[in-house]
Design an enzyme around this catalytic site. Structure first.
Site, PDB file in Angstrom:
ATOM      1  N   LYS A  23     -37.178  19.230  18.092  1.00 21.03           N
ATOM      2  CA  LYS A  23     -37.158  17.764  18.020  1.00 21.03           C
ATOM      3  C   LYS A  23     -38.562  17.181  17.841  1.00 21.03           C
ATOM      4  CE  LYS A  23     -32.790  17.099  20.436  1.00 21.03           C
ATOM      5  NZ  LYS A  23     -32.008  17.313  19.249  1.00 21.03           N
ATOM      6  N   THR A  29     -27.985  13.284  14.296  1.00 24.56           N
ATOM      7  CA  THR A  29     -27.260  13.523  15.532  1.00 24.56           C
ATOM      8  C   THR A  29     -27.934  12.686  16.617  1.00 24.56           C
ATOM      9  OG1 THR A  29     -28.563  15.540  15.736  1.00 24.56           O
ATOM     10  CG2 THR A  29     -26.308  15.779  14.944  1.00 24.56           C
ATOM     11  N   GLY A  30     -27.223  12.467  17.711  1.00 20.83           N
ATOM     12  CA  GLY A  30     -27.600  11.496  18.731  1.00 20.83           C
ATOM     13  C   GLY A  30     -29.026  11.468  19.224  1.00 20.83           C
ATOM     14  N   THR A  85     -31.664  13.328  18.440  1.00 22.07           N
ATOM     15  CA  THR A  85     -32.651  13.399  17.360  1.00 22.07           C
ATOM     16  C   THR A  85     -32.833  12.021  16.730  1.00 22.07           C
ATOM     17  OG1 THR A  85     -32.086  15.711  16.914  1.00 22.07           O
ATOM     18  CG2 THR A  85     -33.219  14.501  15.157  1.00 22.07           C
ATOM     19  N   SER A 119     -24.226  13.682  19.750  1.00 19.35           N
ATOM     20  CA  SER A 119     -25.087  14.846  19.909  1.00 19.35           C
ATOM     21  C   SER A 119     -24.398  16.052  19.267  1.00 19.35           C
ATOM     22  CB  SER A 119     -25.311  15.088  21.403  1.00 19.35           C
ATOM     23  OG  SER A 119     -25.889  16.335  21.632  1.00 19.35           O
ATOM     24  N   GLY A 120     -25.205  16.991  18.748  1.00 15.03           N
ATOM     25  CA  GLY A 120     -24.646  18.174  18.092  1.00 15.03           C
ATOM     26  C   GLY A 120     -23.577  18.888  18.901  1.00 15.03           C
ATOM     27  N   ASP A 146     -22.604  17.552  14.693  1.00 14.43           N
ATOM     28  CA  ASP A 146     -22.691  18.418  13.511  1.00 14.43           C
ATOM     29  C   ASP A 146     -21.398  18.319  12.693  1.00 14.43           C
ATOM     30  OD1 ASP A 146     -25.174  19.336  14.429  1.00 14.43           O
ATOM     31  OD2 ASP A 146     -24.261  21.028  15.486  1.00 14.43           O
ATOM     32  N   ASP A 188     -33.556  26.153  15.610  1.00 19.06           N
ATOM     33  CA  ASP A 188     -34.308  27.054  16.481  1.00 19.06           C
ATOM     34  C   ASP A 188     -33.640  28.427  16.388  1.00 19.06           C
ATOM     35  OD1 ASP A 188     -35.568  28.479  18.447  1.00 19.06           O
ATOM     36  OD2 ASP A 188     -34.874  27.225  20.105  1.00 19.06           O
ATOM     37  N   HIS A 241     -22.848  25.719  20.388  1.00 19.61           N
ATOM     38  CA  HIS A 241     -21.971  25.202  19.336  1.00 19.61           C
ATOM     39  C   HIS A 241     -22.291  25.862  17.990  1.00 19.61           C
ATOM     40  CE1 HIS A 241     -25.603  22.801  19.226  1.00 19.61           C
ATOM     41  NE2 HIS A 241     -25.270  22.290  18.062  1.00 19.61           N
ATOM     42  N   ASP A 258     -19.994  25.354  14.955  1.00 20.57           N
ATOM     43  CA  ASP A 258     -20.140  24.057  14.290  1.00 20.57           C
ATOM     44  C   ASP A 258     -21.327  24.078  13.331  1.00 20.57           C
ATOM     45  OD1 ASP A 258     -18.073  23.232  15.949  1.00 20.57           O
ATOM     46  OD2 ASP A 258     -19.398  22.177  17.340  1.00 20.57           O
ATOM     47  N   ARG A 280     -22.201  26.082   5.862  1.00 28.08           N
ATOM     48  CA  ARG A 280     -21.243  26.491   4.832  1.00 28.08           C
ATOM     49  C   ARG A 280     -20.862  25.308   3.947  1.00 28.08           C
ATOM     50  NH1 ARG A 280     -16.128  25.759   4.394  1.00 28.08           N
ATOM     51  NH2 ARG A 280     -14.849  27.068   3.104  1.00 28.08           N
TER      52      ARG A 280
END
Length: 145
Positions: free
Chosen positions: A12, A34-35, A37, A54-55, A60, A80, A87, A90, A96
């Site tokens: 982050k 996402t939240g 970030t 959030s992820g 995501d 990371d 998750h 996700d 993909r």
């Protein structure tokens, strides 16, 4: 262009620094994140950012839904690789989808900088053409109207 910004916890700070450094490029585009970030980017830059959850809480997947609806043109996802993510399925699904829908995706700062500099230089002008062709397959890709 519609740009999604995502960063794992340990990335982050890098995302915030990148957003500050490339604020002049990012300000001309619609940003999604996402939240947490997104909140950190807004706080550090004052940029307008649409924030998803959030992820780990589905953010995501929300961005993935936008990708599948052709509402995202680029993803910068500072991952990371050394920390297990609860998750991970996700995350894999989002990666993909970016491949399926041919969305430029950066997963590290070096590639993110290349995408942002390319965006600024006009190298991603094909995305609006691709969107137009999806709406009207008979459309002339050189017709800007």
């Amino acid at each position: 262009m519609n740009i999604a910004l995502i960063a794992h916890d340990k990335k982050k700070d890098e995302m915030v620094k990148m957003s500050i450094a490339y604020k002049e490029i990012l300000k001309d585009h619609t940003l999604y994140a996402t939240g947490t970030t997104g909140g950190r980017i807004v706080e550090a830059t004052g940029l307008s950012v649409h924030r998803f959850k959030s992820g780990p809480l589905g953010g995501d997947q929300q961005i993935g839904a936008y990708v599948s609806d052709n509402k995202i043109d680029m993803i910068i996802f500072l991952r990371d690789p050394l920390t297990s993510q609860p998750h991970e399925p996700d995350i894999s699904a989002l990666l993909r989808l970016s491949d399926v829908y041919e969305i430029p995706l950066a997963t590290n700062l070096g590639t993110a900088e290349m995408l942002l500099l390319g965006l600024d230089a006009g190298f991603l002008d094909w995305r609006p053409i691709a969107k137009k062709r999806e709406i009207d397959p008979a459309a002339d890709p050189l017709d800007d109207n």
